[in-house]
Structures are given as C-alpha cells and as structure tokens.
Write a protein that holds these residues in place. Structure first.
Motif, short mmCIF file in Angstrom:
data_model
loop_
_atom_site.label_atom_id
_atom_site.label_comp_id
_atom_site.label_asym_id
_atom_site.label_seq_id
_atom_site.Cartn_x
_atom_site.Cartn_y
_atom_site.Cartn_z
N GLY A 1 3.81 7.90 14.03
CA GLY A 1 4.39 8.07 15.36
C GLY A 1 5.24 6.90 15.81
N VAL A 2 5.85 6.22 14.84
CA VAL A 2 6.75 5.11 15.15
C VAL A 2 8.06 5.32 14.40
N SER A 3 9.05 4.53 14.75
CA SER A 3 10.34 4.62 14.06
C SER A 3 10.25 3.89 12.72
N PRO A 4 11.10 4.27 11.77
CA PRO A 4 11.13 3.53 10.50
C PRO A 4 11.44 2.04 10.71
N THR A 5 12.25 1.74 11.72
CA THR A 5 12.56 0.34 12.03
C THR A 5 11.31 -0.41 12.46
N GLN A 6 10.50 0.23 13.29
CA GLN A 6 9.26 -0.41 13.74
C GLN A 6 8.33 -0.67 12.56
N LEU A 7 8.19 0.30 11.67
CA LEU A 7 7.36 0.12 10.49
C LEU A 7 7.89 -1.04 9.64
N SER A 8 9.19 -1.11 9.47
CA SER A 8 9.80 -2.21 8.72
C SER A 8 9.52 -3.56 9.37
N ASN A 9 9.53 -3.60 10.69
CA ASN A 9 9.20 -4.84 11.40
C ASN A 9 7.76 -5.27 11.14
N TRP A 10 6.85 -4.32 11.07
CA TRP A 10 5.46 -4.64 10.75
C TRP A 10 5.36 -5.21 9.34
N ILE A 11 6.05 -4.55 8.40
CA ILE A 11 6.00 -4.99 7.00
C ILE A 11 6.60 -6.38 6.85
N ILE B 1 0.84 -1.20 0.00
CA ILE B 1 0.00 0.00 0.00
C ILE B 1 0.88 1.25 0.00
N ILE B 2 1.94 1.24 0.79
CA ILE B 2 2.86 2.38 0.84
C ILE B 2 3.49 2.59 -0.54
N GLU B 3 3.93 1.50 -1.16
CA GLU B 3 4.57 1.59 -2.47
C GLU B 3 3.60 2.10 -3.53
N GLU B 4 2.39 1.55 -3.54
CA GLU B 4 1.39 1.97 -4.52
C GLU B 4 1.02 3.44 -4.38
N ALA B 5 1.03 3.93 -3.14
CA ALA B 5 0.70 5.34 -2.88
C ALA B 5 1.87 6.27 -3.20
N GLY B 6 3.06 5.70 -3.34
CA GLY B 6 4.23 6.51 -3.65
C GLY B 6 4.83 7.23 -2.46
N TYR B 7 4.54 6.75 -1.25
CA TYR B 7 5.06 7.37 -0.04
C TYR B 7 6.44 6.80 0.31
N LEU B 8 7.21 7.57 1.04
CA LEU B 8 8.44 7.07 1.63
C LEU B 8 8.09 6.43 2.96
N LYS B 9 8.71 5.31 3.27
CA LYS B 9 8.41 4.61 4.52
C LYS B 9 8.73 5.48 5.74
N LYS B 10 9.81 6.24 5.67
CA LYS B 10 10.16 7.08 6.82
C LYS B 10 9.12 8.17 7.04
N HIS B 11 8.50 8.66 5.96
CA HIS B 11 7.44 9.67 6.07
C HIS B 11 6.20 9.05 6.74
N VAL B 12 5.84 7.85 6.32
CA VAL B 12 4.69 7.16 6.90
C VAL B 12 4.94 6.87 8.38
N ALA B 13 6.13 6.39 8.69
CA ALA B 13 6.48 6.08 10.09
C ALA B 13 6.34 7.32 10.96
N LYS B 14 6.83 8.44 10.47
CA LYS B 14 6.76 9.70 11.24
C LYS B 14 5.31 10.11 11.48
N LYS B 15 4.48 10.00 10.43
CA LYS B 15 3.07 10.37 10.56
C LYS B 15 2.32 9.47 11.54
#
Length: 68
Positions: A26-36, A10-24
C-alpha cells in the motif's frame, strides 16, 4: 551499531518485483525504494504488512551491524 536494511535482499531472493511488493503493502514504489536505500523507515503497521507480503518475520527486515 548500525541498522541495516534487508528488504531489498529479501525481495530479490523471493523473485518479486518491487512495484508488486509496494502495491501489496500500500505504498508507492518510490517509498519502498526509500526504505531500501535507508532514506527513511516504514512505520510499524507497514513493517508488519511488508513482512506478511514477503512471508518473513519483521525481525528479518533489518539487522544491526557493528560499525567499523
């Protein structure tokens, strides 16, 4: 049945950066990557925030897949 993460797609299809999504969310980019990577899963509050940021439904973030 196996739970499959769709967050990365979904992040890729929307064209977002993962670090931008993580910030919005309220988690770290590492945490978002762990979810993915399905190393761990977000709590309900983060699921709803993630769906809001990605402009989708919570149901869209994961799906069940038949195990082979």
């Amino acid at each position: 049945m196996k739970l499959v993460c769709k967050i990365g797609e979904i992040i890729e299809e929307a064209g977002y950066l993962k670090k931008h999504v993580a910030k919005k969310v309220g988690v770290s980019p590492t945490q978002l990557s762990n979810w993915i990577a399905e190393n761990n899963y977000p709590g309900a509050d983060k699921l709803f925030k993630l769906a809001q940021v990605l402009n989708c439904k919570v149901d869209d973030l994961y799906e069940f897949e038949e195990e082979k």
